[in-house]
Design a protein around this motif. Structure first.
Motif, PDB file in Angstrom:
ATOM      1  N   PHE A 117     -28.759  17.230 -35.765  1.00  0.00           N
ATOM      2  CA  PHE A 117     -29.419  17.888 -34.469  1.00  0.00           C
ATOM      3  C   PHE A 117     -30.208  19.209 -35.293  1.00  0.00           C
ATOM      4  CE2 PHE A 117     -30.314  20.662 -30.894  1.00  0.00           C
ATOM      5  CZ  PHE A 117     -31.127  19.876 -30.137  1.00  0.00           C
ATOM      6  N   GLN A 118     -29.366  19.985 -35.835  1.00  0.00           N
ATOM      7  CA  GLN A 118     -29.925  21.240 -36.362  1.00  0.00           C
ATOM      8  C   GLN A 118     -31.135  20.910 -37.273  1.00  0.00           C
ATOM      9  OE1 GLN A 118     -26.987  23.958 -37.352  1.00  0.00           O
ATOM     10  NE2 GLN A 118     -26.029  24.243 -35.558  1.00  0.00           N
ATOM     11  N   ASN A 119     -30.714  19.957 -38.096  1.00  0.00           N
ATOM     12  CA  ASN A 119     -31.737  19.555 -39.252  1.00  0.00           C
ATOM     13  C   ASN A 119     -33.093  19.252 -38.807  1.00  0.00           C
ATOM     14  OD1 ASN A 119     -29.485  17.311 -41.165  1.00  0.00           O
ATOM     15  ND2 ASN A 119     -30.165  19.393 -41.614  1.00  0.00           N
ATOM     16  N   LEU A 120     -33.010  18.642 -37.365  1.00  0.00           N
ATOM     17  CA  LEU A 120     -34.309  18.307 -37.021  1.00  0.00           C
ATOM     18  C   LEU A 120     -35.042  19.084 -36.036  1.00  0.00           C
ATOM     19  CD1 LEU A 120     -33.272  14.727 -35.908  1.00  0.00           C
ATOM     20  CD2 LEU A 120     -34.831  15.196 -37.714  1.00  0.00           C
ATOM     21  N   ALA A 121     -34.067  20.183 -35.365  1.00  0.00           N
ATOM     22  CA  ALA A 121     -34.629  21.094 -34.782  1.00  0.00           C
ATOM     23  C   ALA A 121     -35.272  22.274 -35.497  1.00  0.00           C
ATOM     24  CB  ALA A 121     -33.456  21.671 -33.668  1.00  0.00           C
ATOM     25  N   PHE A 122     -34.578  22.679 -36.254  1.00  0.00           N
ATOM     26  CA  PHE A 122     -35.064  23.820 -37.546  1.00  0.00           C
ATOM     27  C   PHE A 122     -36.134  23.268 -38.287  1.00  0.00           C
ATOM     28  CE2 PHE A 122     -30.478  25.601 -37.534  1.00  0.00           C
ATOM     29  CZ  PHE A 122     -30.578  26.160 -36.085  1.00  0.00           C
TER      30      PHE A 122
END
Length: 192
Positions: A117-122
């Motif tokens: 999720f963080q990979n994609l959000a960031f």
């Protein structure tokens, strides 16, 4: 008699989980196709020392293939530094891509993320900074369905490019089981 009905119950439950959870994951890994985009996002995975693990190497090789085929003019590498890693996954990924002919100026780094999720959000934040509107998400075949589901939650316009799985039955089975559990958890836990 009770043992037989218990076994039947467990077998039915197993087959139900297989049909509802695992088959769509496997199908997505086989049928998802990328479309040309502004950038390619490569999701991080474990390093061995300063080098990509087999699963990460397969993702990076797919990103190089897409870049060379002109699917996108840039690549975002996404992954922080795990507690057992010498450098960030993104730094190792960029080094790999540059060694394999991708210009350094075409590779953007996101190295704060700790999960998909963080990979994609960031990475989406990097896209906004650079005026990039859509992406191709590269991950292994077992992971592409969840990655695209999370991209949809983030309203990140993206297609997927499933990289091959490792040529290792144990590792491949482990990855599909892990992804099945992760997909089920999306029903109950809000990603962050």
């Amino acid at each position: 008699m009770l043992k037989k009905s218990w076994r039947s119950y467990l077998l039915t439950l197993f087959l139900l989980v297989l049909a509802v959870v695992e088959i769509p994951i496997i199908a997505a890994g086989q049928t998802t196709k990328p479309a040309p985009a502004d950038t390619i996002i490569v999701l991080g995975a474990k390093l061995i020392g300063r080098e990509p693990s087999t699963m990460l190497r397969l993702r990076l090789e797919e990103a190089v293939r897409l870049y060379e085929a002109n699917y996108a003019p840039s690549i975002i590498v996404s992954g922080g530094k795990g507690w057992d890693e010498e450098i960030s996954e993104a730094a190792a990924m960029k080094a790999f891509l540059v060694r394999h002919g991708v210009p350094e100026s075409a590779v953007y780094i996101e190295e704060q993320s700790k999960n998909t999720f963080q990979n994609l959000a960031f990475s989406q934040a990097v896209m906004r900074e650079r005026n990039l509107s859509n992406a191709i998400i590269v991950s292994n075949a077992s992971h592409i369905r969840r990655a695209l589901a999370l991209a949809s939650q983030l309203q990140l316009p993206a297609t997927g490019a499933p990289a091959p799985m490792a040529d290792n039955l144990y590792l491949t089975t482990k990855q599909y089981v892990r992804e099945g559990a992760a997909m089920v958890s999306l029903l109950f836990i809000e990603p962050k």
